[in-house]
Design an enzyme around this catalytic site. Structure first.
Site, PDB file in Angstrom:
ATOM      1  N   ARG A 164       0.842  -1.208   0.000  1.00 51.23           N
ATOM      2  CA  ARG A 164       0.000   0.000   0.000  1.00 51.23           C
ATOM      3  C   ARG A 164       0.876   1.257   0.000  1.00 51.23           C
ATOM      4  O   ARG A 164       0.592   2.244   0.685  1.00 51.23           O
ATOM      5  CB  ARG A 164      -0.947   0.042   1.205  1.00 51.23           C
ATOM      6  CG  ARG A 164      -1.885  -1.101   1.283  1.00 51.23           C
ATOM      7  CD  ARG A 164      -2.912  -1.094   0.148  1.00 51.23           C
ATOM      8  NE  ARG A 164      -3.860  -2.177   0.327  1.00 51.23           N
ATOM      9  CZ  ARG A 164      -3.640  -3.432  -0.081  1.00 51.23           C
ATOM     10  NH1 ARG A 164      -2.521  -3.730  -0.741  1.00 51.23           N
ATOM     11  NH2 ARG A 164      -4.528  -4.373   0.122  1.00 51.23           N
ATOM     12  N   SER A 239     -10.576  -0.513   3.755  1.00 50.92           N
ATOM     13  CA  SER A 239      -9.727  -0.711   4.941  1.00 50.92           C
ATOM     14  C   SER A 239      -9.251   0.640   5.468  1.00 50.92           C
ATOM     15  O   SER A 239      -8.615   1.396   4.737  1.00 50.92           O
ATOM     16  CB  SER A 239      -8.505  -1.548   4.594  1.00 50.92           C
ATOM     17  OG  SER A 239      -8.914  -2.765   4.050  1.00 50.92           O
ATOM     18  N   GLU A 334      -4.520   3.504   6.432  1.00 50.51           N
ATOM     19  CA  GLU A 334      -4.317   3.333   4.987  1.00 50.51           C
ATOM     20  C   GLU A 334      -4.977   4.507   4.245  1.00 50.51           C
ATOM     21  O   GLU A 334      -4.541   4.923   3.189  1.00 50.51           O
ATOM     22  CB  GLU A 334      -4.954   1.999   4.560  1.00 50.51           C
ATOM     23  CG  GLU A 334      -4.826   1.718   3.085  1.00 50.51           C
ATOM     24  CD  GLU A 334      -5.378   0.349   2.687  1.00 50.51           C
ATOM     25  OE1 GLU A 334      -5.123  -0.642   3.381  1.00 50.51           O
ATOM     26  OE2 GLU A 334      -6.068   0.295   1.651  1.00 50.51           O
TER      27      GLU A 334
HETATM   28  C1  LIG Z   1     -15.516  -0.370  -0.180  1.00 50.91           C
HETATM   29  C2  LIG Z   1     -14.050  -0.111  -0.501  1.00 50.91           C
HETATM   30  C3  LIG Z   1     -13.199  -1.193  -0.707  1.00 50.91           C
HETATM   31  C4  LIG Z   1     -11.832  -0.976  -0.989  1.00 50.91           C
HETATM   32  N1  LIG Z   1     -11.029  -2.049  -1.218  1.00 50.91           N
HETATM   33  C5  LIG Z   1      -9.719  -1.873  -1.503  1.00 50.91           C
HETATM   34  C6  LIG Z   1      -8.863  -3.005  -1.758  1.00 50.91           C
HETATM   35  O1  LIG Z   1      -9.303  -4.156  -1.755  1.00 50.91           O
HETATM   36  N2  LIG Z   1      -7.561  -2.758  -2.019  1.00 50.91           N
HETATM   37  C7  LIG Z   1      -7.042  -1.502  -2.063  1.00 50.91           C
HETATM   38  O2  LIG Z   1      -5.846  -1.363  -2.309  1.00 50.91           O
HETATM   39  N3  LIG Z   1      -7.837  -0.422  -1.845  1.00 50.91           N
HETATM   40  C8  LIG Z   1      -9.149  -0.570  -1.571  1.00 50.91           C
HETATM   41  N4  LIG Z   1      -9.948   0.523  -1.330  1.00 50.91           N
HETATM   42  C9  LIG Z   1      -9.354   1.873  -1.334  1.00 50.91           C
HETATM   43  C10 LIG Z   1      -9.492   2.627  -2.690  1.00 50.91           C
HETATM   44  O3  LIG Z   1     -10.490   2.072  -3.473  1.00 50.91           O
HETATM   45  C11 LIG Z   1      -8.171   2.613  -3.465  1.00 50.91           C
HETATM   46  O4  LIG Z   1      -7.143   3.174  -2.704  1.00 50.91           O
HETATM   47  C12 LIG Z   1      -8.298   3.391  -4.788  1.00 50.91           C
HETATM   48  O5  LIG Z   1      -7.147   3.209  -5.580  1.00 50.91           O
HETATM   49  C13 LIG Z   1      -8.507   4.885  -4.580  1.00 50.91           C
HETATM   50  O6  LIG Z   1      -8.826   5.425  -5.844  1.00 50.91           O
HETATM   51  P1  LIG Z   1      -9.557   6.834  -5.990  1.00 50.91           P
HETATM   52  O7  LIG Z   1      -9.594   7.156  -7.446  1.00 50.91           O
HETATM   53  O8  LIG Z   1     -10.824   6.814  -5.279  1.00 50.91           O
HETATM   54  O9  LIG Z   1      -8.487   7.764  -5.252  1.00 50.91           O
HETATM   55  P2  LIG Z   1      -8.777   9.023  -4.315  1.00 50.91           P
HETATM   56  O10 LIG Z   1      -9.336   8.553  -3.014  1.00 50.91           O
HETATM   57  O11 LIG Z   1      -9.531  10.060  -5.052  1.00 50.91           O
HETATM   58  O12 LIG Z   1      -7.288   9.518  -4.074  1.00 50.91           O
HETATM   59  C14 LIG Z   1      -6.363   8.704  -3.386  1.00 50.91           C
HETATM   60  C15 LIG Z   1      -4.981   9.371  -3.488  1.00 50.91           C
HETATM   61  O13 LIG Z   1      -4.530   9.342  -4.828  1.00 50.91           O
HETATM   62  C16 LIG Z   1      -4.277  10.666  -5.317  1.00 50.91           C
HETATM   63  N5  LIG Z   1      -4.667  10.677  -6.742  1.00 50.91           N
HETATM   64  C17 LIG Z   1      -5.835  10.253  -7.273  1.00 50.91           C
HETATM   65  N6  LIG Z   1      -5.792  10.328  -8.625  1.00 50.91           N
HETATM   66  C18 LIG Z   1      -4.574  10.843  -8.940  1.00 50.91           C
HETATM   67  C19 LIG Z   1      -3.924  11.184 -10.174  1.00 50.91           C
HETATM   68  N7  LIG Z   1      -4.506  11.003 -11.369  1.00 50.91           N
HETATM   69  N8  LIG Z   1      -2.675  11.706 -10.106  1.00 50.91           N
HETATM   70  C20 LIG Z   1      -2.060  11.902  -8.904  1.00 50.91           C
HETATM   71  N9  LIG Z   1      -2.617  11.605  -7.726  1.00 50.91           N
HETATM   72  C21 LIG Z   1      -3.852  11.074  -7.744  1.00 50.91           C
HETATM   73  C22 LIG Z   1      -5.115  11.571  -4.432  1.00 50.91           C
HETATM   74  O14 LIG Z   1      -4.589  12.876  -4.402  1.00 50.91           O
HETATM   75  C23 LIG Z   1      -5.003  10.863  -3.095  1.00 50.91           C
HETATM   76  O15 LIG Z   1      -3.778  11.155  -2.484  1.00 50.91           O
HETATM   77  C24 LIG Z   1     -11.317   0.340  -1.069  1.00 50.91           C
HETATM   78  C25 LIG Z   1     -12.199   1.429  -0.868  1.00 50.91           C
HETATM   79  C26 LIG Z   1     -13.551   1.201  -0.605  1.00 50.91           C
HETATM   80  C27 LIG Z   1     -14.472   2.373  -0.425  1.00 50.91           C
END
Ligand SMILES: Cc1cc2nc3c(=O)[nH]c(=O)nc-3n(C[C@H](O)[C@H](O)[C@H](O)COP(=O)(O)OP(=O)(O)OC[C@H]3O[C@@H](n4cnc5c(N)ncnc54)[C@H](O)[C@@H]3O)c2cc1C
Length: 338
Positions: A164, A239, A334
């Site tokens: 992570r 998580s 996380e």
């Molecule tokens: C129900 C649920 C289940 C989940 N299960 C998992 C799992 O099994 N495994 C796992 O690893 N994660 C899991 N997650 C966490 C999440 O889905 C991941 O971390 C996902 O990659 C976040 O993507 P996002 O686009 O929503 O990022 P955001 O939450 O919008 O951003 C996360 C970070 O990335 C940065 N960011 C986003 N896009 C960019 C870009 N284009 N350029 C630069 N920086 C950027 C943001 O500034 C921030 O720091 C889960 C979340 C939920 C709600």
């Protein structure tokens, strides 16, 4: 690029926390992103690059500019006898990409089915699930440095992926906007990974002896749907904590006190199931008002309606304290807390 002021982020974060951004804008193309980084509003304000908002807990209004990444597109950029190189723009929904690849029988992403969020965020924390992390299929990404405007390709070694973790959460934190990511996927002889969680049991139940990547996707979607809060229904960011990694001596000490401790080997260390520690510490299913710990997965903190980000954060801190007192383990979040 249209700018909005005092803009609600409630529908843009999966915790459904009701906060506002001082300024909000959406970028739909690489050109938009390039224009954005030469815009004074972007440079002088505090900045947040937002994907699907599924790894963020807002504890207050964001006193700066929030930029929603919305560039779309999935293309095959190269191909050889065994592999296909698939490029996805940062604003693509992660699970749409997984679905597209599985439908085309390109193997590698199926264990990462149904993870919320967008493609651009996937390398930031090296998303992982069911024994696979994106580092296993990552080829490269293209990003722009927001200070110099320089475009740079990052290959696996440049990303310094960890559990992570990546360079984008450390030395390059806040320096780059990711435009697109390229994945190297297998066209045949797929590596079917059934070793994690209860995938094997589910295959047995369905009488599947030789699962295809399509079977794996289906099974993982159904396991996740049964275990995790549905995005849009109950607020969460998955998580809330990372699984702690401890050295062998610490593991032996804990295992002698708690024989049922859930753990996994992690190179020369041991990874402990944070969900088990939280459950054992008595928090699973806890609820106060609109915030709590999800009853079927203790790693997940939830907003049942109108919880404040600060309530959820304080609950997280109480859990950290209790786990520290009981096991001598320091849990790390996380989720990005803002
Ligand atoms: C129900 C649920 C289940 C989940 N299960 C998992 C799992 O099994 N495994 C796992 O690893 N994660 C899991 N997650 C966490 C999440 O889905 C991941 O971390 C996902 O990659 C976040 O993507 P996002 O686009 O929503 O990022 P955001 O939450 O919008 O951003 C996360 C970070 O990335 C940065 N960011 C986003 N896009 C960019 C870009 N284009 N350029 C630069 N920086 C950027 C943001 O500034 C921030 O720091 C889960 C979340 C939920 C709600």
């Amino acid at each position: 690029m249209e700018k909005h002021y005092n803009y609600s982020l409630k529908k843009l974060n999966t915790f459904n926390i009701d906060v506002k951004a001082k300024i909000f804008t959406e970028v739909n193309s690489t050109e938009d992103i390039e224009a954005l980084i030469s815009d004074d509003t972007f440079l002088v304000n505090e900045r947040l690059v937002l994907g699907g908002g599924s790894n963020i807990l807002f504890t207050k209004d964001f006193d700066g500019i929030v930029v929603k990444i919305a560039n779309k597109g999935i293309t095959v950029v190269d191909e050889d006898q065994d592999f296909v190189y698939v490029k996805a723009e940062a604003g693509e929904v992660w699970d749409d990409l997984v679905d597209y690849c599985v439908m085309n029988n390109w193997g590698g992403l199926e264990n990462l089915s149904l993870i919320p969020g967008q493609v651009g965020a996937s390398p930031i924390q090296n998303i992982g699930a069911y024994g696979v992390e994106i580092k296993d299929v990552f080829h490269s990404l293209l990003a722009v440095n927001i200070f110099s405007g320089e475009k740079r390709e990052f290959f696996p070694d440049d990303c310094r992926f960890g559990y992570r973790d990546s360079v984008f959460k450390n030395s390059e934190k806040g320096n780059y906007i990711i435009f697109s990511v390229v994945f190297k996927l297998k066209k045949h002889k797929h590596n079917i990974n059934v070793d994690y969680g209860n995938i094997k049991d589910e295959c047995a139940k369905l009488n599947i002896t030789n699962p295809s990547i399509q079977d794996i996707r289906k099974i993982i979607c159904s396991i996740r749907n049964a275990k995790l809060p549905e995005v849009g229904e109950i607020g969460s960011a998955g998580s809330f904590f990372k699984n702690p990694v401890v050295d062998y001596d610490k593991f032996v000490e804990l295992k002698s006190k708690f024989p049922e401790l859930v753990s996994f080997p992690d190179n020369d260390k041991v990874k402990l199931a944070a969900g088990w520690l939280i459950d054992k510490a008595g928090w699973k299913g806890f609820r106060e008002g609109d915030y709590g710990v999800f009853p079927t997965q203790a790693l997940v903190l939830v907003n049942y309606g109108n919880a404040k980000g600060m309530d959820v954060f304080s609950l997280g801190m109480k859990i950290i304290e209790k786990v520290r007192d009981m096991f001598g383990i320091e849990l790390e979040t996380e989720v990005n807390v803002l």
